[in-house]
Design a protein around this motif. Sequence first.
Motif, PDB file in Angstrom:
ATOM      1  N   THR A  16       0.815  -1.106   0.096  1.00 46.67           N
ATOM      2  CA  THR A  16       0.089   0.080   0.043  1.00 46.67           C
ATOM      3  C   THR A  16       0.781   1.220   0.026  1.00 46.67           C
ATOM      4  N   GLN A  17       0.320   2.459  -0.575  1.00 45.82           N
ATOM      5  CA  GLN A  17       0.990   3.480  -0.463  1.00 45.82           C
ATOM      6  C   GLN A  17       0.835   4.378   0.677  1.00 45.82           C
ATOM      7  N   SER A  18       1.883   5.152   1.265  1.00 40.81           N
ATOM      8  CA  SER A  18       1.541   5.944   2.473  1.00 40.81           C
ATOM      9  C   SER A  18       0.312   6.731   2.628  1.00 40.81           C
ATOM     10  N   ALA A  19      -0.141   7.156   1.255  1.00 41.26           N
ATOM     11  CA  ALA A  19      -1.371   8.013   1.077  1.00 41.26           C
ATOM     12  C   ALA A  19      -2.730   7.217   1.415  1.00 41.26           C
ATOM     13  N   ASP A  20      -2.570   5.979   1.661  1.00 46.01           N
ATOM     14  CA  ASP A  20      -3.608   4.901   1.933  1.00 46.01           C
ATOM     15  C   ASP A  20      -4.238   5.451   3.297  1.00 46.01           C
ATOM     16  N   ALA A  21      -5.563   5.556   3.415  1.00 47.73           N
ATOM     17  CA  ALA A  21      -6.276   6.104   4.796  1.00 47.73           C
ATOM     18  C   ALA A  21      -7.329   4.733   5.069  1.00 47.73           C
ATOM     19  N   VAL A  22      -7.396   4.657   6.461  1.00 49.65           N
ATOM     20  CA  VAL A  22      -8.534   3.685   6.838  1.00 49.65           C
ATOM     21  C   VAL A  22      -9.589   4.483   6.835  1.00 49.65           C
ATOM     22  N   ILE A  23     -10.737   4.131   5.987  1.00 49.56           N
ATOM     23  CA  ILE A  23     -11.936   4.795   6.098  1.00 49.56           C
ATOM     24  C   ILE A  23     -12.935   3.842   7.001  1.00 49.56           C
ATOM     25  N   LEU A  55     -12.994   0.287   9.728  1.00 45.82           N
ATOM     26  CA  LEU A  55     -12.298  -0.331  10.633  1.00 45.82           C
ATOM     27  C   LEU A  55     -13.350  -1.168  11.607  1.00 45.82           C
ATOM     28  N   ASP A  56     -13.720  -2.509  11.668  1.00 41.39           N
ATOM     29  CA  ASP A  56     -14.414  -3.083  12.534  1.00 41.39           C
ATOM     30  C   ASP A  56     -13.517  -4.504  13.079  1.00 41.39           C
ATOM     31  N   GLY A  57     -14.228  -5.163  13.793  1.00 43.79           N
ATOM     32  CA  GLY A  57     -13.564  -6.636  13.949  1.00 43.79           C
ATOM     33  C   GLY A  57     -13.515  -7.545  13.120  1.00 43.79           C
ATOM     34  N   ILE A  58     -14.260  -7.307  11.789  1.00 47.33           N
ATOM     35  CA  ILE A  58     -14.130  -8.286  10.829  1.00 47.33           C
ATOM     36  C   ILE A  58     -13.710  -7.805   9.573  1.00 47.33           C
ATOM     37  N   LEU A  59     -13.909  -6.449   9.278  1.00 40.90           N
ATOM     38  CA  LEU A  59     -13.640  -5.678   8.071  1.00 40.90           C
ATOM     39  C   LEU A  59     -12.599  -4.671   7.968  1.00 40.90           C
ATOM     40  N   ARG A  60     -11.963  -4.419   7.244  1.00 39.25           N
ATOM     41  CA  ARG A  60     -11.021  -3.068   7.067  1.00 39.25           C
ATOM     42  C   ARG A  60     -11.220  -2.419   5.785  1.00 39.25           C
ATOM     43  N   ILE A  61     -11.559  -1.142   5.623  1.00 37.47           N
ATOM     44  CA  ILE A  61     -11.385  -0.645   4.049  1.00 37.47           C
ATOM     45  C   ILE A  61     -10.286   0.551   4.367  1.00 37.47           C
ATOM     46  N   THR A  62      -9.566   0.282   3.288  1.00 40.58           N
ATOM     47  CA  THR A  62      -8.576   1.551   2.956  1.00 40.58           C
ATOM     48  C   THR A  62      -8.841   1.958   1.816  1.00 40.58           C
ATOM     49  N   TYR A  63      -8.503   3.401   1.574  1.00 36.99           N
ATOM     50  CA  TYR A  63      -8.895   4.167   0.584  1.00 36.99           C
ATOM     51  C   TYR A  63      -7.420   4.877   0.145  1.00 36.99           C
ATOM     52  N   THR A  64      -7.313   4.693  -1.253  1.00 35.88           N
ATOM     53  CA  THR A  64      -6.348   5.571  -2.047  1.00 35.88           C
ATOM     54  C   THR A  64      -6.828   6.319  -2.973  1.00 35.88           C
ATOM     55  N   GLY A  94     -10.613   6.605  -7.427  1.00 37.55           N
ATOM     56  CA  GLY A  94      -9.896   6.438  -6.323  1.00 37.55           C
ATOM     57  C   GLY A  94      -9.775   4.730  -6.051  1.00 37.55           C
ATOM     58  N   ARG A  95      -9.232   4.090  -4.954  1.00 38.24           N
ATOM     59  CA  ARG A  95      -9.384   2.803  -4.898  1.00 38.24           C
ATOM     60  C   ARG A  95      -9.634   2.566  -3.515  1.00 38.24           C
ATOM     61  N   ALA A  96     -10.578   1.609  -3.233  1.00 43.79           N
ATOM     62  CA  ALA A  96     -10.955   0.991  -1.723  1.00 43.79           C
ATOM     63  C   ALA A  96     -10.513  -0.461  -1.932  1.00 43.79           C
ATOM     64  N   LEU A  97      -9.809  -0.856  -0.879  1.00 41.68           N
ATOM     65  CA  LEU A  97      -9.219  -2.293  -0.648  1.00 41.68           C
ATOM     66  C   LEU A  97     -10.147  -2.794   0.447  1.00 41.68           C
ATOM     67  N   LEU A  98     -11.047  -3.924   0.455  1.00 38.27           N
ATOM     68  CA  LEU A  98     -11.670  -4.579   1.554  1.00 38.27           C
ATOM     69  C   LEU A  98     -11.044  -5.590   1.759  1.00 38.27           C
ATOM     70  N   VAL A  99     -10.722  -5.880   3.134  1.00 37.62           N
ATOM     71  CA  VAL A  99     -10.141  -6.850   3.688  1.00 37.62           C
ATOM     72  C   VAL A  99     -10.926  -7.572   4.750  1.00 37.62           C
ATOM     73  N   GLY A 110     -10.360  -8.669  -3.673  1.00 36.52           N
ATOM     74  CA  GLY A 110      -9.646  -9.736  -3.825  1.00 36.52           C
ATOM     75  C   GLY A 110      -9.429 -10.453  -2.398  1.00 36.52           C
ATOM     76  N   LEU A 111      -9.186  -9.582  -1.192  1.00 36.34           N
ATOM     77  CA  LEU A 111      -8.853 -10.155   0.141  1.00 36.34           C
ATOM     78  C   LEU A 111     -10.052 -10.232   1.061  1.00 36.34           C
ATOM     79  N   LEU A 112     -11.365 -10.093   0.244  1.00 37.59           N
ATOM     80  CA  LEU A 112     -12.338 -10.616   1.097  1.00 37.59           C
ATOM     81  C   LEU A 112     -12.555 -12.132   1.309  1.00 37.59           C
ATOM     82  N   GLU A 113     -12.587 -12.458   2.703  1.00 37.59           N
ATOM     83  CA  GLU A 113     -12.676 -13.901   3.102  1.00 37.59           C
ATOM     84  C   GLU A 113     -14.107 -14.366   2.888  1.00 37.59           C
TER      85      GLU A 113
END
Length: 123
Positions: A14-21, A23-32, A38-43, A72-75
């Motif tokens: 991830t780039q340093s400009a990524d921001a966590v938009i 976050l809970d106990g089971i999902l994290r979304i970062t935004y670039t 823009g790009r949102a990554l769901l994990v 791609g990283l959604l379980e």
Amino acid sequence: MVVTRHTSPCRVWTQSADAVIYLDGILRITYTPAPRCGRALLVGELDATNIPAVAPILAQTGAEDTLTIDVGLLEFVDMAGLRILTGLCRDGAARLTNIPTGMRRVLALLSEAEADDLLPDCA
């Protein structure tokens, strides 16, 4: 560049400009942020427990330009999560990338007309 470790054995650059938009106990979304897309990554897991909070965040994030949502990283994704993601695609607010095989299988279970409407717009 920063290497972020996840519970799965893969690493995501991830780039340093990524921001966590979100976050809970089971999902994290970062935004670039990026010009015009823009790009949102769901994990983690997207389901009925976090949809009420996630849906407006994704809709607002993609309000100005088309948002690229990396799933791609959604379980796990339940039908409520799938409905939100495909709805954003159908509205033209987002497009999905790195669609996991499991999510493609669920889309294939939909009626042929629904799957044709959803998959090409989001792939």
